[in-house]
Every structure is written in C-alpha cells, then in structure tokens.
Design a protein around this motif. Structure first.
Motif, mmCIF file in Angstrom:
data_model
loop_
_atom_site.group_PDB
_atom_site.id
_atom_site.type_symbol
_atom_site.label_atom_id
_atom_site.label_comp_id
_atom_site.label_asym_id
_atom_site.label_seq_id
_atom_site.Cartn_x
_atom_site.Cartn_y
_atom_site.Cartn_z
ATOM 1 N N GLN A 172 -8.549 -0.121 -1.199
ATOM 2 C CA GLN A 172 -7.015 0.654 -1.316
ATOM 3 C C GLN A 172 -5.956 0.069 -2.225
ATOM 4 N N VAL A 173 -5.036 1.167 -2.401
ATOM 5 C CA VAL A 173 -3.653 0.585 -2.694
ATOM 6 C C VAL A 173 -3.062 0.947 -1.955
ATOM 7 N N ARG A 174 -1.862 0.562 -2.128
ATOM 8 C CA ARG A 174 -0.527 0.470 -1.722
ATOM 9 C C ARG A 174 1.150 0.732 -2.610
ATOM 10 N N ARG A 175 1.633 2.066 -2.494
ATOM 11 C CA ARG A 175 2.387 2.584 -3.002
ATOM 12 C C ARG A 175 3.628 1.406 -2.625
ATOM 13 N N LEU A 176 4.447 0.935 -3.820
ATOM 14 C CA LEU A 176 5.303 -0.048 -3.986
ATOM 15 C C LEU A 176 6.754 0.729 -3.542
ATOM 16 N N SER A 177 6.096 1.996 -3.797
ATOM 17 C CA SER A 177 7.807 2.650 -3.377
ATOM 18 C C SER A 177 8.119 3.589 -1.879
ATOM 19 N N ASP A 178 6.842 3.281 -1.586
ATOM 20 C CA ASP A 178 7.322 3.957 0.287
ATOM 21 C C ASP A 178 6.186 3.452 0.958
ATOM 22 N N ASN A 179 5.108 2.620 0.831
ATOM 23 C CA ASN A 179 4.448 1.326 1.065
ATOM 24 C C ASN A 179 2.667 2.198 1.433
ATOM 25 N N ALA A 180 3.293 3.983 1.134
ATOM 26 C CA ALA A 180 1.716 4.244 1.264
ATOM 27 C C ALA A 180 0.886 3.995 0.859
ATOM 28 N N ALA A 197 -7.907 10.037 -8.603
ATOM 29 C CA ALA A 197 -7.047 9.918 -7.430
ATOM 30 C C ALA A 197 -6.024 8.737 -7.544
ATOM 31 N N GLN A 198 -6.238 7.687 -7.990
ATOM 32 C CA GLN A 198 -5.565 6.229 -7.971
ATOM 33 C C GLN A 198 -3.976 6.813 -8.966
ATOM 34 N N ASP A 199 -4.396 7.383 -10.000
ATOM 35 C CA ASP A 199 -3.052 8.011 -11.364
ATOM 36 C C ASP A 199 -2.050 8.945 -10.704
ATOM 37 N N ALA A 200 -3.233 9.738 -9.258
ATOM 38 C CA ALA A 200 -2.240 11.170 -9.210
ATOM 39 C C ALA A 200 -1.126 10.224 -8.094
ATOM 40 N N PHE A 201 -1.964 9.538 -7.164
ATOM 41 C CA PHE A 201 -1.093 8.817 -5.853
ATOM 42 C C PHE A 201 -0.278 7.573 -6.469
ATOM 43 N N CYS A 202 -0.331 6.702 -7.846
ATOM 44 C CA CYS A 202 0.710 6.095 -7.698
ATOM 45 C C CYS A 202 1.732 6.055 -9.701
ATOM 46 N N VAL A 206 -0.483 -1.637 -5.899
ATOM 47 C CA VAL A 206 -0.587 -3.179 -5.751
ATOM 48 C C VAL A 206 -2.131 -2.747 -4.963
ATOM 49 N N ILE A 207 -3.130 -3.994 -5.268
ATOM 50 C CA ILE A 207 -4.713 -3.420 -4.220
ATOM 51 C C ILE A 207 -4.077 -4.132 -3.893
ATOM 52 N N THR A 208 -4.933 -3.585 -1.812
ATOM 53 C CA THR A 208 -4.091 -4.525 -0.335
ATOM 54 C C THR A 208 -5.442 -4.640 -0.104
#
Length: 187
Positions: free
Chosen positions: A83-91, A116-121, A127-129
C-alpha cells in the motif's frame, strides 16, 4: 537397361526438389489453419511460473510469511503486494500484481503494477505504508512502533520508505525497488 536406373535417379531428384519447394507453402497453410481453427488457444494467457513459496510448499516447508514489493511469491496470488500513501493528500492505494495477458506479447504477469503506482503518485511523493503477507497467515508489515531508539520520524518511529526511490526493470518491464522475503518452515 542402363537408362532405367538413371531415369529413376532423375525422377527421385525431381521429387525431392518439388517437396523442398512446396515445404514453405505447406508450413504456411498449416500455421494459418491452426490459427483460424483455435484462436482461443493462441490468445490464451500464459501461465504464471511457480513462485518461491510454491516451490517451498512442494518440498514440505511452506512459507509462513511472504512479503514482496516486486512480485507475487505464489503463482496463484492476485492480491495487493503493498500500500502506498500520497504525502500531498494522505490518500492511500493498494498496488497489486499485473495480470497475465496473451496479446500483444505473451506476459505471465505476477510482478508489481508500477503503472498504477506511477499514475497514483504523479507529481507528488508516496511512501510505502504496508507490505502485505501473501501467505495464508496474513502477517502484514506496517511501520514499526516506537522502540528504545528514538527514530528519525515524528514520534520516534522509523521512516517509511519512499515508494519510487530505486526503480528497477525486469524483463523489459519497469518495476519497483526489489524487496521480498519469504520465510518458510513449520508454522
């Protein structure tokens, strides 16, 4: 009498030459016929090769934990790897495995879905949570709680890894940082 054996040799040579000349036509016809008779067989997805945990299980020592941010450690695993978390909005987003496909080029899949990760991030840091345990035990890895060492992250925790720090390429497909561990043995 002398003409008869020479004539047979000439006929055999001519027959062999005709067979060689018609061979490409026969191969082309057989290939075209097979493709039109069984198009589903031609377009079937290639099977995913055995993973390390499949091999350990076959040897009598199944995995009790299987973590990887790069690929599935079981041939049949189709769940999320991490699972990854975007630091910009914590999604957050679970990153799974690429499914097998036959076209345009046969690909057994099973590796992390980097697209999928590249599009999301895109345009932010992720970061990997969580790293999911692919074994039936579901011992997922998360950020370790604070210990005796006052870690560098807020609250004394260890830092979470940045998701796209060290990309790798496997068989022409860009993937993610190689991190996988399989623990096998009696549970």
């Amino acid at each position: 009498m002398l003409r008869s054996p020479i004539r047979r040799i000439r006929l055999r040579t001519l027959a062999a030459a005709m067979a060689l000349a018609l061979l490409p036509i026969g191969v082309t016809f057989a290939t075209a016929t097979a493709a039109t008779v069984a198009p589903a067989a031609v377009q079937a997805s290639p099977p995913r090769p055995q993973g390390p945990c499949d091999i350990y299980a076959a040897a009598g020592t199944p995995c009790v934990a299987a973590h990887s941010t790069t690929r599935a450690l079981y041939a049949s695993y189709n769940g999320p790897l991490y699972q990854v978390r975007r630091l910009s909005d914590n999604a957050v987003k679970n990153i799974g495995v690429v499914r097998p496909r036959a076209l345009p080029h046969p690909d057994p899949g099973g590796y992390a879905d980097a697209a999928a990760q590249d599009a999301f991030c895109a345009n932010t840091t992720c970061v990997i949570t969580k790293i999911y345990d692919q074994s039936p035990n579901h011992n997922d890895l998360t950020q370790a709680p604070r210990g005796a060492f006052g870690g560098p992250a807020l609250g004394g925790f260890d830092n979470l890894p940045i998701a796209d720090t060290a990309p790798i390429t496997i068989s022409g497909t860009q993937g993610l940082r190689s991190l996988h561990r399989a623990r096998h043995g009696a549970a």
